[in-house]
Design an enzyme around this catalytic site. Structure first.
Site, PDB file in Angstrom:
ATOM      1  N   LYS A  31       0.820  -1.215   0.000  1.00 35.23           N
ATOM      2  CA  LYS A  31       0.000   0.000   0.000  1.00 35.23           C
ATOM      3  C   LYS A  31       0.855   1.266   0.000  1.00 35.23           C
ATOM      4  CE  LYS A  31      -0.691   0.341   5.014  1.00 35.23           C
ATOM      5  NZ  LYS A  31       0.069   1.604   5.167  1.00 35.23           N
ATOM      6  N   THR A  32       1.969   1.271   0.755  1.00 35.30           N
ATOM      7  CA  THR A  32       2.825   2.456   0.767  1.00 35.30           C
ATOM      8  C   THR A  32       3.426   2.692  -0.611  1.00 35.30           C
ATOM      9  OG1 THR A  32       3.358   2.035   3.090  1.00 35.30           O
ATOM     10  CG2 THR A  32       4.778   3.578   1.908  1.00 35.30           C
ATOM     11  N   ASP A 216      -3.972   7.422   4.188  1.00 40.81           N
ATOM     12  CA  ASP A 216      -3.431   6.103   4.520  1.00 40.81           C
ATOM     13  C   ASP A 216      -4.163   5.545   5.743  1.00 40.81           C
ATOM     14  OD1 ASP A 216      -1.800   3.880   4.516  1.00 40.81           O
ATOM     15  OD2 ASP A 216      -0.109   4.882   5.485  1.00 40.81           O
ATOM     16  N   GLU A 217      -4.221   4.202   5.855  1.00 36.92           N
ATOM     17  CA  GLU A 217      -4.816   3.515   7.020  1.00 36.92           C
ATOM     18  C   GLU A 217      -6.229   4.039   7.308  1.00 36.92           C
ATOM     19  OE1 GLU A 217      -3.400   1.005   8.082  1.00 36.92           O
ATOM     20  OE2 GLU A 217      -1.232   1.202   8.130  1.00 36.92           O
ATOM     21  N   GLN A 247      -8.213  -5.126   9.023  1.00 37.48           N
ATOM     22  CA  GLN A 247      -7.210  -4.744  10.024  1.00 37.48           C
ATOM     23  C   GLN A 247      -7.689  -3.579  10.886  1.00 37.48           C
ATOM     24  OE1 GLN A 247      -2.899  -5.087   8.949  1.00 37.48           O
ATOM     25  NE2 GLN A 247      -3.661  -5.152   6.850  1.00 37.48           N
ATOM     26  N   ARG A 600       1.584 -11.125  10.223  1.00 37.90           N
ATOM     27  CA  ARG A 600       2.897 -10.560  10.535  1.00 37.90           C
ATOM     28  C   ARG A 600       4.006 -11.538  10.152  1.00 37.90           C
ATOM     29  NH1 ARG A 600       1.505  -6.300   9.660  1.00 37.90           N
ATOM     30  NH2 ARG A 600      -0.405  -7.370   9.116  1.00 37.90           N
TER      31      ARG A 600
END
Length: 744
Positions: A31-32, A216-217, A247, A600
């Site tokens: 995503k970044t 973002d997020e 998430q 993770r």
């Protein structure tokens, strides 16, 4: 720009520049990369001025990384570009235009410590007893009211319904903030919204400036942040948000998953793009994550996959107790290190902080260095340090640091000036501070006002010294100390936070009990325990370059990745938590938290359940987490004390999801409601015992000696047996305690 390094969906997200766009970015899907390439594409390919782009995120670290990556892509400095956190953005707006609503541009931003100190001052001014209402509780209620975007009158009404006097505190707090020319974190966004609504020409100025907004997020936004974005997009619809509804795990901070689920309603005609290719984990790990999250109803839906191969099976280790769990973790880490892995490539995740104590002590015993990420080591937590300080003062009355810490904990009205006066007298007479309180002649020389404040504590100290002489057991003395100083009532004043602190106090008692049981006749248990903790409490500053194992809660793990991940405590009532099992919304957030934990892991994933664990100072038999049942058998291997019979049934919908056959929301809701109704509970096979124990039987334990059974809950090896021994009463798991019946 060369976009060939992007996959098909990433490139689509970068090049869809007009109108509202929602990018559902799965864990590890880049995503970044998409955000930075999109900014670079706008500036370099479409000629958009950098000043016309606004990119909002949640941490300074993320904003800095976005600026650095963008700068490298377009080969120019972007330090002046509006890439920042929500709070930084609003602070800049208010410093430029806040005077329109009477906010001086030189305002100070109060952090949580400043905020709580001011609330404490307000409470003193209003004569509100801090024992009945803790400043932290008041601060949270005020913050919640602001973050839910309530107008002041409604906020006061709702707040006063929660707890007495909070409305008075709220009014005086706001007045004190104005008098101090200060804003708290919640005010930054709230006042910016007020500015935009009361001064449309100001809002219009920024709407014209920011032709493209990126967020973002997005799943972590709250009601205030959503309202702010809507105001900036009243006419110009170019808003691009990246997030993952799977998430969304911060509802307790005010974040709401509804913002991402309702994006289409808030911004009509939106384009939705799913990033499902994962660049982090193996397919086995991703299939496990998919199979778990599919059981949630409130989600947009996506299916993670990767080209990284199937990878190793997930290991489900079934431990006998928390010590077996910790030993398995330590031994597995050592085995991986011997095979060439680094310690820093390992992470141990847990649902609650109280779980870390046994893991920390076990890693220490193996000589494995570790960092507690996003939190304090067990013995460094405030409530644990409070009680240890009391114990230190009893063992060593000259311990000045311990006295300073606890003389006004719980609050006794002893201020800093009084403590300084006491310290000065001690220095003048050349005696410890506690001796000033204990010596009648010296004490009488103190000012009368100081004597009145200090006398109750002096009497309490003498009572504790006497209690210690009467109670040789370190564990029993600590229990009595907690009651005598009123620490349990003190913790209750912290509301929900107090419950978490109480868990750590129970773990401290557990640690003292275990230590006392293990040292035998080596010396005074309390003195030796304090010496042991003093050697174990050197705080290590977290450094990503240090080769240490990371320990953290599942909430702290979001955004991180590790070669090897252990998730400890995969047991019902721990994960998911006992509070969530009766609340569908909470349960779905717990499942999202599990999804975060699993994703993770890059290569190796270990999920650990325990047949029994002594988490809150008493043993309890646990059933493995329902999340373990939601992972198909073919993805995992089972190890440990008992071979598990975990049959993954079709109720989860995994097979339909993997094949791309989505159910409707209505049918998924029906599935969610009924999926556990027909599934039998998991049967845990405990070691067999020769006979069922009964009340009144005399039994012998290898460590505790001979005792009498006072209660039995359950049957056979799964029974919990309460036994009264000569100097203590223990609750033991029959299948593991190896109790021998003493025949008359």
């Amino acid at each position: 720009m060369d976009l060939s390094s992007l996959n098909e969906k990433q490139r689509l997200a970068v090049e869809t520049t007009e109108g509202p766009v929602l990018v559902l970015a799965g864990a590890g899907s880049g995503k970044t990369r998409v955000l930075t390439y999109r900014i670079a594409h706008l500036i370099r390919d479409l000629g958009v001025h950098p000043y016309s782009v606004l990119a909002l995120t949640f941490t300074n670290k993320a904003a800095r990384e976005m600026r650095e990556r963008t700068s490298a892509l377009i080969n120019r400095n972007v330090d002046n570009m509006w890439v920042m956190t929500f709070h930084s953005f609003c602070a800049r707006i208010l410093r430029i235009d806040g005077q329109v609503i009477d906010i001086d541009r030189n305002f100070t931003i109060y952090d949580e410590t400043d905020k709580k100190s001011l609330i404490a001052e307000v409470m003193r001014r209003l004569n509100i007893d801090s024992k009945k209402l803790d400043k932290s509780v008041a601060a949270k209620i005020i913050s919640d009211a602001k973050n839910r975007y309530l107008d002041p009158e409604e906020a006061l009404i709702q707040a006063s319904e929660q707890i007495a006097h909070i409305d008075e505190i709220y009014v005086e707090y706001e007045k004190a903030m104005r008098d101090s020319n200060a804003l708290d974190f919640d005010d930054l966004i709230l006042k910016t919204i007020l500015l935009f609504k009361s001064a449309p020409h100001i809002r219009s100025k920024y709407e014209v400036q920011f032709k493209y907004i990126l967020v973002d997020e997005y799943q972590d936004t709250n009601a205030l942040q959503s309202e702010l974005l809507k105001l900036l997009r009243i006419n110009n619809k170019n808003i691009f948000v990246v997030g993952d509804d799977d998430q969304s795990i911060y509802s307790w901070r005010g974040a709401t998953v509804r913002n991402i689920l309702d994006f289409d309603e808030d911004f009509p005609n939106a384009t939705t793009i799913r990033l499902e290719q994962n660049y982090r984990s193996t397919n086995t790990i991703l299939k496990a994550a998919n199979s778990i999250i599919m059981n949630n109803c409130d989600r947009k839906g996506k299916n993670l996959w990767t080209h990284l191969g199937e990878g190793d099976s997930i290991v489900h280790y079934y431990a006998s107790n928390e010590f077996d769990e910790a030993n398995f973790i330590a031994k597995t880490i050592m085995r991986n290190v011997n095979a060439g892995a680094k310690l820093k490539e390992h992470a141990v995740l847990y649902r609650i902080n109280a779980q870390s104590r046994v893991i920390e002590s076990t890693l220490t015993s193996y000589g494995i260095p570790y960092n507690v990420y996003g939190g304090l080591k067990f013995l460094e937590r405030a409530e644990v340090k409070d009680i240890i300080a009391y114990l230190r003062l009893i063992v060593n009355p000259a311990d000045r640091s311990a006295l300073y810490r606890i003389i006004n904990v719980p609050a006794r009205g002893i201020g800093d000036k009084t403590v300084e006066l006491l310290d000065n007298f001690a220095y003048e007479y050349g005696v410890p501070m506690i001796d000033v309180l204990d010596d009648g002649d010296i004490f009488s020389e103190l000012p009368t006002a100081a004597q009145k404040k200090l006398y109750p504590f002096a009497a309490l100290y003498k009572e504790l010294v006497s209690l210690r002489k009467e109670t040789p057991s370190a564990y029993q003395f600590t229990k009595k100390l907690l009651d005598t100083i009123g620490y349990y009532d003190y913790l209750k004043s912290f509301g929900d936070e107090g419950e978490r602190r109480l868990e750590n106090i129970q773990e401290l008692l557990n640690a003292i009990s275990e230590f006392e049981s293990n040292i035998g006749d080596e010396g005074d248990a309390l003195t030796l325990f304090l010496e042991n903790t003093a050697l174990a409490t050197d705080a290590d500053t977290a450094d990503p370059n240090q080769d240490k194992v990371s320990l953290m809660t599942l909430h702290s793990a979001k955004g991180l990745e590790f070669f090897c991940v252990f998730i400890a405590g995969m047991d019902e009532d721990i994960f998911p938590s006992s509070r969530s099992t009766e609340d569908p919304d909470r349960l779905e957030e717990e499942r999202r938290l599990c999804y975060v934990g699993i994703t993770r892991a890059k290569k190796k994933l270990y999920l650990i359940s325990a047949s029994e664990r002594r988490l809150y100072n008493y043993p309890k038999v646990y059933r493995q987490s329902r999340f373990m049942q939601e992972i198909p058998d073919f993805l995992k291997v089972c190890e440990g004390i008992t071979p598990l019979n975990i049959s993954f049934q079709s109720y989860s919908g995994y097979d339909r999801y993997a094949s791309g056959s989505f159910t409707s929301r209505q049918s998924r809701q029906s599935l969610n409601t009924n999926r556990f109704a027909s599934k039998p509970p998991v049967k845990v096979e405990h070691p067999k015992v020769e006979s069922n124990y009964k009340v009144g039987m005399r039994v012998k334990h290898d460590k505790f000696g001979i005792g009498v059974i006072e209660a039995v809950v359950g049957e056979g090896g799964g029974a919990i047996v309460t036994v009264r021994f000569d100097d203590s009463t223990k609750r033991l798991a029959a299948g593991y305690a190896k109790l021998e019946i003493v025949k008359e």
